[in-house]
Design an enzyme around this catalytic site. Sequence first.
Site, mmCIF file in Angstrom:
data_model
loop_
_atom_site.group_PDB
_atom_site.id
_atom_site.type_symbol
_atom_site.label_atom_id
_atom_site.label_comp_id
_atom_site.label_asym_id
_atom_site.label_seq_id
_atom_site.Cartn_x
_atom_site.Cartn_y
_atom_site.Cartn_z
ATOM 1 N N ALA A 66 0.852 -1.178 0.000
ATOM 2 C CA ALA A 66 0.000 0.000 0.000
ATOM 3 C C ALA A 66 0.895 1.237 0.000
ATOM 4 O O ALA A 66 2.057 1.169 0.393
ATOM 5 C CB ALA A 66 -0.875 -0.017 1.245
ATOM 6 N N GLY A 105 0.477 -5.149 0.485
ATOM 7 C CA GLY A 105 -0.628 -5.099 -0.466
ATOM 8 C C GLY A 105 -0.245 -5.672 -1.824
ATOM 9 O O GLY A 105 -1.093 -6.187 -2.552
ATOM 10 N N GLU A 128 3.845 -5.903 6.894
ATOM 11 C CA GLU A 128 3.037 -4.894 7.587
ATOM 12 C C GLU A 128 3.366 -4.782 9.069
ATOM 13 O O GLU A 128 3.307 -3.705 9.659
ATOM 14 C CB GLU A 128 1.543 -5.205 7.419
ATOM 15 C CG GLU A 128 0.971 -4.878 6.044
ATOM 16 C CD GLU A 128 1.163 -5.982 5.026
ATOM 17 O OE1 GLU A 128 1.966 -6.905 5.278
ATOM 18 O OE2 GLU A 128 0.518 -5.930 3.970
HETATM 19 C C1 3H9 Z 1 0.361 -2.477 3.281
HETATM 20 O O1 3H9 Z 1 0.616 -2.913 2.217
HETATM 21 C C2 3H9 Z 1 -0.998 -2.562 3.919
HETATM 22 C C3 3H9 Z 1 -1.910 -3.523 3.233
HETATM 23 O O2 3H9 Z 1 -1.738 -4.810 3.780
HETATM 24 C C4 3H9 Z 1 -3.359 -3.229 3.483
HETATM 25 C C5 3H9 Z 1 -3.961 -2.031 2.903
HETATM 26 C C6 3H9 Z 1 -5.432 -1.955 3.100
HETATM 27 N N1 3H9 Z 1 4.638 3.517 0.215
HETATM 28 O O3 3H9 Z 1 13.324 1.578 1.078
HETATM 29 P P1 3H9 Z 1 13.821 2.350 -0.085
HETATM 30 C C7 3H9 Z 1 9.529 4.854 -0.726
HETATM 31 S S1 3H9 Z 1 1.517 -1.673 4.191
HETATM 32 C C8 3H9 Z 1 5.157 4.716 -0.076
HETATM 33 O O4 3H9 Z 1 14.857 3.363 0.156
HETATM 34 P P2 3H9 Z 1 14.934 -0.052 -1.219
HETATM 35 C C9 3H9 Z 1 10.565 5.143 0.346
HETATM 36 O O5 3H9 Z 1 10.060 6.018 1.300
HETATM 37 C C10 3H9 Z 1 2.938 -1.609 3.165
HETATM 38 N N2 3H9 Z 1 6.474 4.930 -0.273
HETATM 39 O O6 3H9 Z 1 14.281 1.381 -1.283
HETATM 40 C C11 3H9 Z 1 11.679 5.746 -0.489
HETATM 41 O O7 3H9 Z 1 11.340 7.083 -0.769
HETATM 42 P P3 3H9 Z 1 12.478 8.177 -0.931
HETATM 43 C C12 3H9 Z 1 3.660 -2.883 3.160
HETATM 44 C C13 3H9 Z 1 7.285 3.881 -0.189
HETATM 45 O O8 3H9 Z 1 15.197 -0.430 -2.612
HETATM 46 C C14 3H9 Z 1 11.606 4.962 -1.791
HETATM 47 O O9 3H9 Z 1 10.296 4.409 -1.836
HETATM 48 N N3 3H9 Z 1 4.878 -2.737 2.436
HETATM 49 C C15 3H9 Z 1 6.813 2.603 0.122
HETATM 50 O O10 3H9 Z 1 16.027 -0.083 -0.205
HETATM 51 C C16 3H9 Z 1 12.625 3.868 -1.893
HETATM 52 O O11 3H9 Z 1 12.537 3.039 -0.729
HETATM 53 C C17 3H9 Z 1 6.019 -2.385 3.034
HETATM 54 O O12 3H9 Z 1 6.073 -2.209 4.220
HETATM 55 C C18 3H9 Z 1 5.419 2.439 0.317
HETATM 56 N N4 3H9 Z 1 4.877 1.237 0.591
HETATM 57 O O13 3H9 Z 1 13.802 -1.010 -0.651
HETATM 58 C C19 3H9 Z 1 7.212 -2.279 2.152
HETATM 59 N N5 3H9 Z 1 7.857 1.744 0.149
HETATM 60 O O14 3H9 Z 1 13.337 7.740 -2.059
HETATM 61 C C20 3H9 Z 1 7.972 -1.050 2.480
HETATM 62 C C21 3H9 Z 1 8.938 2.465 -0.140
HETATM 63 O O15 3H9 Z 1 11.736 9.430 -1.133
HETATM 64 N N6 3H9 Z 1 9.093 -0.823 1.602
HETATM 65 N N7 3H9 Z 1 8.613 3.765 -0.341
HETATM 66 O O16 3H9 Z 1 13.208 8.156 0.385
HETATM 67 C C22 3H9 Z 1 10.258 -1.500 1.691
HETATM 68 O O17 3H9 Z 1 10.434 -2.403 2.479
HETATM 69 C C23 3H9 Z 1 11.363 -1.069 0.792
HETATM 70 O O18 3H9 Z 1 11.082 0.238 0.365
HETATM 71 C C24 3H9 Z 1 11.581 -1.928 -0.476
HETATM 72 C C25 3H9 Z 1 12.643 -1.254 -1.378
HETATM 73 C C26 3H9 Z 1 12.082 -3.310 -0.049
HETATM 74 C C27 3H9 Z 1 10.330 -2.071 -1.277
#
Ligand code: 3H9
Length: 679
Positions: A66, A105, A128
């Site tokens: 999400a 998500g 999450e």
């Molecule tokens: C969910 O899904 C809830 C659902 O179950 C239910 C809904 C009803 N949103 O980490 P990085 C940005 S909860 C917005 O440096 P990497 C991050 O801030 C979600 N922005 O890269 C950064 O911005 P900036 C469950 C996001 O390659 C940029 O992307 N998912 C999101 O080291 C790069 O990120 C998670 O918890 C997001 N969801 O790692 C996954 N994710 O460049 C969370 C990232 O401006 N994300 N950004 O600083 C991660 O674990 C890592 O970002 C990922 C990439 C592994 C994907």
Amino acid sequence: MTAITQSVDLDRRGRVAVLTVNNPPVNALSQHVRQGLRDGVKQAIADAGVGAIVITCAGRTFIAGADITEFGKPPREPGLHEVLELIEGSPKPVVAAVHGTALGGGLEVTLACHYRVGVKDARFGLPEVKLGLLPGAGGTQRLPRVVGVDKALQMMVSGDPIRADEALKHGLIDEIVEGELTAAGVAFAEKVLKDNRPLRKIRDLTEKVTAARGKPEVFAEFRKSVARQTRGFRAPENIIKAVEAAVNLPFDAGIKRERELFAELLTSPESKAQRYFFFAEREAAKIPDVPGDTPAKDIKKAAVIGAGTMGGGIAMNFANAGIPVTVVEVAKDALDRGLGIVRKNYEATASRGRLTMADVEKRMGLITGTTDFDAIKDADIVIEAVFEEMPIKKEVFAKLDGIAKPDAVLATNTSTLDVNEIASATKRTESVIGMHFFSPANAIATAMTVGRRIAKVPVLVGVCYGFVGNRMLHQRGLQAEKLILEGALPHQVDKVLTNFGFPMGPFAMGDLAGLDVGWRIRKGRGTKSPVADRICELGRFGQKTGLGYFKYEKGDRTPIPDPEVEKIIVDVATDQGITRRHITDEEILQRLLYPMVNEGAKILDEKVAIRASDIDVIWVYGYGWPVYRGGPMFWADQIGLKAVRDKMAELQKATGDAFWTPAPLLKRLADEGKGFTSS
Ligand code: 3H9
């Protein structure tokens, strides 16, 4: 190709419609992505020429979840549930084709599809829990139906993703594909059509959940097994409850329960803090004076000076990242001892099944020990980790200066000493990391990059005594000492902090670190800490001697209150004319933590830290501050800075002690009704 929305395209490959999400950087499920998926799937269903649908992503990853930036804002249509129901209910098979990471998500989107394929290095997870949430778009109901209850609980409560081969083994994906992903996804969809495979809806699968039905003991057992690592967090319990619902309720009722449990978490202070922290951690990587494209040196070889606990640990971090590292020690026996400990640490990890013996040998093979300083001459980065004494550090840096490559980064691991003074021992001060006024952009960029490569979360700070972490810790320590003289006991003080969520309190921490270190420093400086000094005079140096502020049973790290220490405390209090009184837990907490916040305000004012959230990152990663409380600065904001300032002022008035003077920044922000981490 048709653009459905700004971030979703629809393409046709023969009978297969391909929906491609392109929402950099991580293809989060922002409103236009949800709308694009919904409208794209609708169009494909309506198109008589389409037999099957493939959902895939452009860029570096599949949907990573999400859009976290949307949380806390008014919901916008369509909701993810609506999109997923449409996908699952599609009369034409829908296949998810995954590369990078399908997270949160994103994985839930794939679980609504009828089939899932992924490339070899794809990862699948529901992280999450790390944001204080649970998978709220059917994940808690669908995952157990695919991978079984145990695996689903473990994946969702740890939040750690699994690799494609493991996903295949557990039935989470149907095939690992090779070659160009979209083509492979289309080929798989063609196969589904050709073989007339059924529309496999996970909601209808029951086989893997029936075994646990009506068996609360399965969940009780799981709760017990994770109790330690989930202490203080709210989300894990809700995840377990949601999986219980998946096992015991029909699918739709389970989804309803999941929604309730998700809503509870979304508004919880724990999740708010953890979401704040997610961004704080990423913000820490951004340095205002150092543009993102500043070239960082490629680190091919590293060297560490000193084979003590710190030196050995740093060397391991490099070896873990596959970087060859030379460890230099003055004496051969100290070197052998240090490397022996490194090996023992690796072997202990192997004995817990987290490394193979081949990994241990490979990593040990990357670490070369020597007593010859010349061995550092081809290192790209040299990290000094010798005794915390200025003359020794300067001697080491002067030596390094004569040997290291001209463009090597020279880093000191000091936790208290002035980096500028250390650097002055060299003729290349701009290469010594830690000097804000030189703004050594390349050294900073390299240090930050290498930090990330060795799986650390680097935070850049300026130079001051104790830097950020120890400087704030010192304030806490001063109060801890006072509190025990005024009437509390070490175990009460520690308990307040462990109840707050710290892994241990200041006294157990002192025992772990060794009380002799501080004692030696105090003797050198001619300062005193009456209780600690008396304890040390008895040869009680902490855990290593089995006695410190607490006593310890042999082979056990549990601190046990010791009447002998209580007597020392009471004696010192009597000597100082202090009448001991009952001290409440609330007073202990405020007196330990408010001075830290106040010091943090001074650190910000002095620009030693770039931003308040950096201080929080340091405290969560470096000092065990519970992430569900965000960090000291975020925590103070939640209490309200006015309340913090007023309490400080009240204590100042009551004690007459300038220690309690509210810092100018704390005062100003409180007056303006603002916070450190929000305006
Ligand atoms: C969910 O899904 C809830 C659902 O179950 C239910 C809904 C009803 N949103 O980490 P990085 C940005 S909860 C917005 O440096 P990497 C991050 O801030 C979600 N922005 O890269 C950064 O911005 P900036 C469950 C996001 O390659 C940029 O992307 N998912 C999101 O080291 C790069 O990120 C998670 O918890 C997001 N969801 O790692 C996954 N994710 O460049 C969370 C990232 O401006 N994300 N950004 O600083 C991660 O674990 C890592 O970002 C990922 C990439 C592994 C994907």
